[in-house]
Design an enzyme around this catalytic site. Structure first.
Site, mmCIF file in Angstrom:
data_model
loop_
_atom_site.group_PDB
_atom_site.id
_atom_site.type_symbol
_atom_site.label_atom_id
_atom_site.label_comp_id
_atom_site.label_asym_id
_atom_site.label_seq_id
_atom_site.Cartn_x
_atom_site.Cartn_y
_atom_site.Cartn_z
ATOM 1 N N ARG A 179 0.882 -1.250 -0.031
ATOM 2 C CA ARG A 179 -0.012 -0.049 -0.180
ATOM 3 C C ARG A 179 0.755 1.355 0.033
ATOM 4 O O ARG A 179 2.031 1.270 0.524
ATOM 5 C CB ARG A 179 -1.048 -0.208 1.356
ATOM 6 C CG ARG A 179 -1.928 -1.336 1.057
ATOM 7 C CD ARG A 179 -3.012 -1.370 1.783
ATOM 8 N NE ARG A 179 -3.905 -0.090 1.547
ATOM 9 C CZ ARG A 179 -4.931 0.067 2.672
ATOM 10 N NH1 ARG A 179 -5.013 -0.557 3.392
ATOM 11 N NH2 ARG A 179 -5.687 1.201 2.293
ATOM 12 N N ASP A 204 -15.452 3.374 1.128
ATOM 13 C CA ASP A 204 -15.471 2.055 1.760
ATOM 14 C C ASP A 204 -16.784 1.475 1.547
ATOM 15 O O ASP A 204 -16.718 0.076 1.686
ATOM 16 C CB ASP A 204 -15.365 2.262 3.297
ATOM 17 C CG ASP A 204 -14.186 2.756 3.818
ATOM 18 O OD1 ASP A 204 -13.022 2.727 2.917
ATOM 19 O OD2 ASP A 204 -13.933 3.259 4.884
ATOM 20 N N GLN A 211 -6.763 9.684 6.319
ATOM 21 C CA GLN A 211 -5.714 9.074 6.934
ATOM 22 C C GLN A 211 -4.607 10.064 6.884
ATOM 23 O O GLN A 211 -3.863 10.401 7.984
ATOM 24 C CB GLN A 211 -5.234 7.681 6.145
ATOM 25 C CG GLN A 211 -6.281 6.982 6.610
ATOM 26 C CD GLN A 211 -6.022 5.275 5.991
ATOM 27 O OE1 GLN A 211 -5.234 5.554 5.031
ATOM 28 N NE2 GLN A 211 -6.922 4.607 6.137
ATOM 29 N N SER A 253 -7.931 12.443 1.628
ATOM 30 C CA SER A 253 -7.690 11.238 2.513
ATOM 31 C C SER A 253 -7.388 11.694 3.778
ATOM 32 O O SER A 253 -6.776 12.587 4.304
ATOM 33 C CB SER A 253 -6.249 10.627 2.170
ATOM 34 O OG SER A 253 -5.840 9.911 3.318
ATOM 35 N N LYS A 308 -6.460 -0.321 -2.020
ATOM 36 C CA LYS A 308 -7.124 -0.369 -0.794
ATOM 37 C C LYS A 308 -6.701 -1.706 -0.364
ATOM 38 O O LYS A 308 -5.787 -2.363 -0.857
ATOM 39 C CB LYS A 308 -8.651 -0.549 -0.898
ATOM 40 C CG LYS A 308 -9.470 0.870 -0.981
ATOM 41 C CD LYS A 308 -9.081 1.764 0.258
ATOM 42 C CE LYS A 308 -9.721 3.123 0.066
ATOM 43 N NZ LYS A 308 -9.412 4.074 1.215
ATOM 44 N N ARG A 346 -14.129 -6.504 3.444
ATOM 45 C CA ARG A 346 -15.325 -5.782 2.825
ATOM 46 C C ARG A 346 -15.657 -6.425 1.470
ATOM 47 O O ARG A 346 -16.846 -6.659 1.187
ATOM 48 C CB ARG A 346 -15.187 -4.214 2.435
ATOM 49 C CG ARG A 346 -14.582 -3.526 3.653
ATOM 50 C CD ARG A 346 -14.935 -2.000 3.551
ATOM 51 N NE ARG A 346 -14.424 -1.452 4.361
ATOM 52 C CZ ARG A 346 -14.750 -0.919 5.671
ATOM 53 N NH1 ARG A 346 -16.014 -1.702 6.274
ATOM 54 N NH2 ARG A 346 -14.080 -0.230 6.419
HETATM 55 C C1 S3P Z 1 -10.044 5.981 6.774
HETATM 56 C C2 S3P Z 1 -10.032 6.834 5.794
HETATM 57 C C3 S3P Z 1 -10.186 6.110 4.404
HETATM 58 C C4 S3P Z 1 -11.144 5.009 4.489
HETATM 59 C C5 S3P Z 1 -10.398 4.146 5.502
HETATM 60 C C6 S3P Z 1 -10.261 4.484 6.788
HETATM 61 C C7 S3P Z 1 -9.788 6.827 8.194
HETATM 62 O O1 S3P Z 1 -9.098 6.033 3.610
HETATM 63 O O2 S3P Z 1 -10.995 4.413 3.224
HETATM 64 O O3 S3P Z 1 -11.035 2.710 5.387
HETATM 65 O O4 S3P Z 1 -9.940 5.912 9.228
HETATM 66 O O5 S3P Z 1 -9.223 7.877 8.177
HETATM 67 P P1 S3P Z 1 -8.188 7.348 2.897
HETATM 68 O O6 S3P Z 1 -7.932 8.485 4.043
HETATM 69 O O7 S3P Z 1 -6.941 6.670 2.414
HETATM 70 O O8 S3P Z 1 -9.082 7.982 1.952
#
Ligand code: S3P
Length: 430
Positions: A125, A317, A171, A169, A344, A390
């Protein structure tokens, strides 16, 4: 583990889903660097959130679990913002992209070096998206081919930055904000579209020096966080499987209790309603800045439609389970602007298309999406989860609508976010 899932004639009853995965990760990380004990009620039972706790323990933060009225209650013995200890081995984030990406923001600021990695999916990833802003803040991070785990993070003192996220994003946003807790000055993160804001809400709840405006968060480094009692709402991304199962199974009437309804997470409900879903909100309350409600869903004539642009990012998601709805909807489903699905837990465009085709459903894929014609019939088949939670759960719901029992191989992958999924499904359909 292989699960057999048989066709269902209706779904009725009352169900709950595990505590929200995104919120659980954030509470575990933030209470670990807060001062004093925090009680986290309804912490996610998913393996991903246990990976976060394992990492925090390796960094010297202890926790204990107790059970209260059937819910997991986690107590984290926070040690303060500057009290993490150097780990003696590589941190294991397991399957969890959220763990490695968000925790890296904290690790970049520590006065020691850390190596962090995970399972065979995680090491594929992309991490450049966090390495770039953390490097701008002064961190030194080595990665395989400059972009994949394992990450070797050489902690150092950080400087505040103003970072404009190149892609939406949560994250990455969270990673930069967590690093900002330690930086000299005010760190600002701007995002192109609003992504889930659980980090910002949790930081405010725990006493960080944070200010928020639309698509922008500012955090000032140096403030202490204070431990507290927190409650994790049910995960709407887990509820999505039962919402859509009830919508597409005739004679269904289901109540899902205690679901997190933070507006940055409820685009799924808007999409479903725009396609004809009967979903009612029965009760609503608030805990620690997050909204929680009970949802009632009844079988509905679903039109299908197009998901694109900012909406794709907001339901990213839920695309695997939306693909199942698409195949039985009146007009089918087109998903665009979903290139992120390819990076993902699996390449979800490929995992979805493979299993749809195994069930004799037509689908045309593109680099960043797919089109599924409507009014199709799922045929009994053997499904591969490819180790993706998922995908296992989405195709178990497809099996409810098939013309015979289906075998879901490597169904245990569901436990990454929802260990109780098959028990809940069997209770609802038997
Ligand atoms: C998440 C953000 C999303 C999501 C992931 C959880 C999080 O990812 O797809 O399952 O908890 O901040 P991205 O930040 O890569 O979009």
């Amino acid at each position: 583990m292989t699960e057999q899932v048989s066709p269902a004639s209706r779904l009725r009853g009352v169900v709950s889903v595990p505590g929200d995965k995104s919120i659980s990760h954030r509470y575990a990380m933030l209470t670990s660097i807060a001062e004093g004990d925090s009680r986290i009620d309804n912490y996610s039972t998913g393996a991903d959130c246990q990976s976060t706790l394992g990492c925090m323990r390796s960094l010297g933060v202890d926790h204990t679990f107790s059970e209260e009225e059937g819910r997991q209650v986690l107590t984290v013995h926070g040690r303060g913002i500057h009290s993490l200890a150097a780990p003696s081995a590589t941190l294991d984030a397991g399957n969890s992209g959220s763990t490695i990406r968000m925790l890296s923001g904290i690790l970049a600021a520590q006065p020691f070096d850390t190596r962090i990695s995970g399972d065979e999916s995680l090491v594929t990833r992309p991490m450049r998206r966090i390495i770039t802003p953390l490097s701008e803040m002064g961190a030194h991070i080595d990665a395989a081919n400059s972009q994949y785990p394992p990450l070797s993070i050489h902690g150092s003192s950080l400087r505040a930055i103003h970072y404009k996220l190149p892609v939406a994003s949560a994250q990455v946003k969270s990673c930069v904000l967590l690093a900002g807790l330690y930086a000299d000055g005010e760190t600002v993160v701007e995002e192109p579209v609003a992504t889930r804001d659980h980090t910002e809400i949790a930081l405010r709840e725990l006493g960080a020096d944070i200010s928020l405006s639309p698509r922008m968060a500012r955090v000032r480094g140096g403030a202490a966080l204070k431990g507290k009692t927190l409650y994790v709402p049910g995960d709407i991304s887990s509820a999505a499987f039962f919402l859509i199962a009830a919508l597409i199974t005739p004679n269904s009437d289901l109540i899902i209790t205690g679901v997190g309804l933070n507006p940055t997470r409820t685009a799924l409900l808007d999409v479903l309603r725009s396609m004809g879903a009967q979903i009612k909100l029965l009760h609503i309350e608030e805990a620690n800045g997050e909204i929680i409600g009970n949802l009632q869903v009844k079988s509905s004539r679903m039109k299908g439609g197009v998901i694109e642009g900012a909406t794709t990012a907001a339901v990213i998601d839920e695309i695997p389970i939306l693909s199942i709805l698409g195949a039985v909807s009146e007009n089918g489903l087109t998903v665009r602007d979903a290139g992120e699905l390819r990076v993902k837990e699996t390449d979800r465009i490929e995992s979805i298309a493979h299993n749809l085709r195994a069930m004799k459903i037509q689908v045309a894929t593109s680099e960043d999406g797919f089109t599924i014609p409507g009014r199709q019939q799922f045929h009994a088949a053997e499904i591969k989860s490819f180790g993706d939670h998922r995908i296992a759960m989405a195709f178990s719901i497809a099996a409810l609508a098939a013309d015979g029992p289906c075998l879901i191989h490597d169904a245990a992958a569901a436990s990454v976010s929802f260990p109780e999924f098959y028990t809940t499904l069997h209770n609802l359909t038997n």
